[in-house]
Design an enzyme around this catalytic site. Structure first.
Site, PDB file in Angstrom:
ATOM      1  N   SER A 186     -12.011  50.942  20.706  1.00  0.00           N
ATOM      2  CA  SER A 186     -12.262  49.697  21.431  1.00  0.00           C
ATOM      3  C   SER A 186     -13.618  49.158  21.012  1.00  0.00           C
ATOM      4  O   SER A 186     -14.488  49.929  20.570  1.00  0.00           O
ATOM      5  CB  SER A 186     -12.265  49.948  22.948  1.00  0.00           C
ATOM      6  OG  SER A 186     -12.817  48.857  23.656  1.00  0.00           O
TER       7      SER A 186
ATOM      8  N   TYR B 250     -14.503  54.719  30.666  1.00  0.00           N
ATOM      9  CA  TYR B 250     -13.778  54.148  29.526  1.00  0.00           C
ATOM     10  C   TYR B 250     -14.698  53.981  28.315  1.00  0.00           C
ATOM     11  O   TYR B 250     -14.362  54.401  27.202  1.00  0.00           O
ATOM     12  CB  TYR B 250     -13.184  52.794  29.924  1.00  0.00           C
ATOM     13  CG  TYR B 250     -12.337  52.143  28.859  1.00  0.00           C
ATOM     14  CD1 TYR B 250     -10.992  52.469  28.717  1.00  0.00           C
ATOM     15  CD2 TYR B 250     -12.877  51.185  27.996  1.00  0.00           C
ATOM     16  CE1 TYR B 250     -10.209  51.868  27.741  1.00  0.00           C
ATOM     17  CE2 TYR B 250     -12.105  50.574  27.022  1.00  0.00           C
ATOM     18  CZ  TYR B 250     -10.775  50.920  26.903  1.00  0.00           C
ATOM     19  OH  TYR B 250      -9.998  50.324  25.922  1.00  0.00           O
TER      20      TYR B 250
END
Length: 270
Positions: A155, A168
């Site tokens: 990401s 995350y």
């Protein structure tokens, strides 16, 4: 995108978290290029089977396997079934991931462990099993110039801090260093390990961020390209990294983000 059905002909691929979103697009596009595909899912069995049926209807080869990638025994069983069905594996796409968001001081240990377990430990477990097979089998020159390819879906938050999403962001930052370390260790064995770091992509997990004009306008402030990405943008990158066209690419993160990592907040303050 028009693919050659021979680009990945004879290769066997496993895509984790492939029952929807980015994973689904990658599985479908690998199949279009001739790869036989294992469609891993956690809970969406019907959706995974539909993807398998669609691939087969287009003369492809696929089957679905349920596994929680954070659990070592389930990962080993998934690979056992893969080898039983396909004999070996050439491509692993580590895509399975999730979010359990909370302000930092309110984040529970369970929220932390669950996200780290799936997003980071899950990638470690799957990569380790794939690498064992790549090392055992070695290069098959008629199939690929590499003994195997591992593609980690990361990401932009492996480098962009994200308040309210500490678990995350930490998992994605961990993927980056894990990927590079594995790549460094396995490169002499002709095993390639790379990452794709998506930016804002239209998937079910983040639908609230783009499914209204107001939400999309706010999101576009973070994207110099002024469009939200599509799952096909990530799938095309995955196909390239899985193919011999990227044979000299190793230990690299490919950011597919419309420029989100270009600090767009500075656009008017240069």
């Amino acid at each position: 995108m028009s693919y050659s059905p021979y680009l990945l002909k004879g290769q066997k691929a496993l895509v984790t978290g492939a029952s929807s979103g980015i994973g689904e697009a990658i599985a479908r596009n690998l199949a279009l290029c001739g790869a036989a595909v294992v469609v891993n899912y956690h809970s969406e069995g019907e959706e995974a089977q539909k993807i398998v049926d669609d691939i087969k209807a287009n003369n492809g080869e696929a089957f679905a396997v349920q596994a929680d990638v954070s659990q070592e025994d389930q990962v080993k069983e998934m690979f056992r079934q893969t080898f039983q069905q396909f004999g070996t594996i050439d491509i692993l796409v580590n895509n399975a991931g999730l979010q359990k968001d909370a302000p930092f001081v309110d984040m529970s240990l369970n929220q932390w462990n669950t996200v780290i377990g799936v997003n980071l430990t899950g990638q470690f477990l799957c990569a380790r099993e794939a690498a064992k097979e790549f090392l055992r089998r070695g290069v098959r020159p008629q199939i690929s110039s590499a003994a195997g390819k591992i593609i980690c879906i990361s990401s932009v938050h492996e480098i962009i801090p994200w308040a309210g999403h500490v678990n995350y962001a930490a998992s994605k930052g961990g993927i980056n260093m894990m990927m590079q370390s594995i790549a460094q260790e396995l490169a002499p064995h002709k095993i390639r390990v790379n990452s794709i770091a998506p930016g804002a992509i239209k998937t079910p997990i983040n639908k609230s961020a783009w499914d209204t004009p107001q939400a999309e306008a706010k999101l576009l402030q973070l994207i110099p390209a002024k469009r939200v990405g599509d799952v096909e943008d990530i799938a095309k990158a995955a196909v390239w990294l899985a193919s011999d066209d990227s044979d000299y690419v190793n230990g690299t993160t490919l950011f597919v983000d419309g420029g989100m990592t270009l600090y767009p907040g500075f656009t008017d303050n240069g």
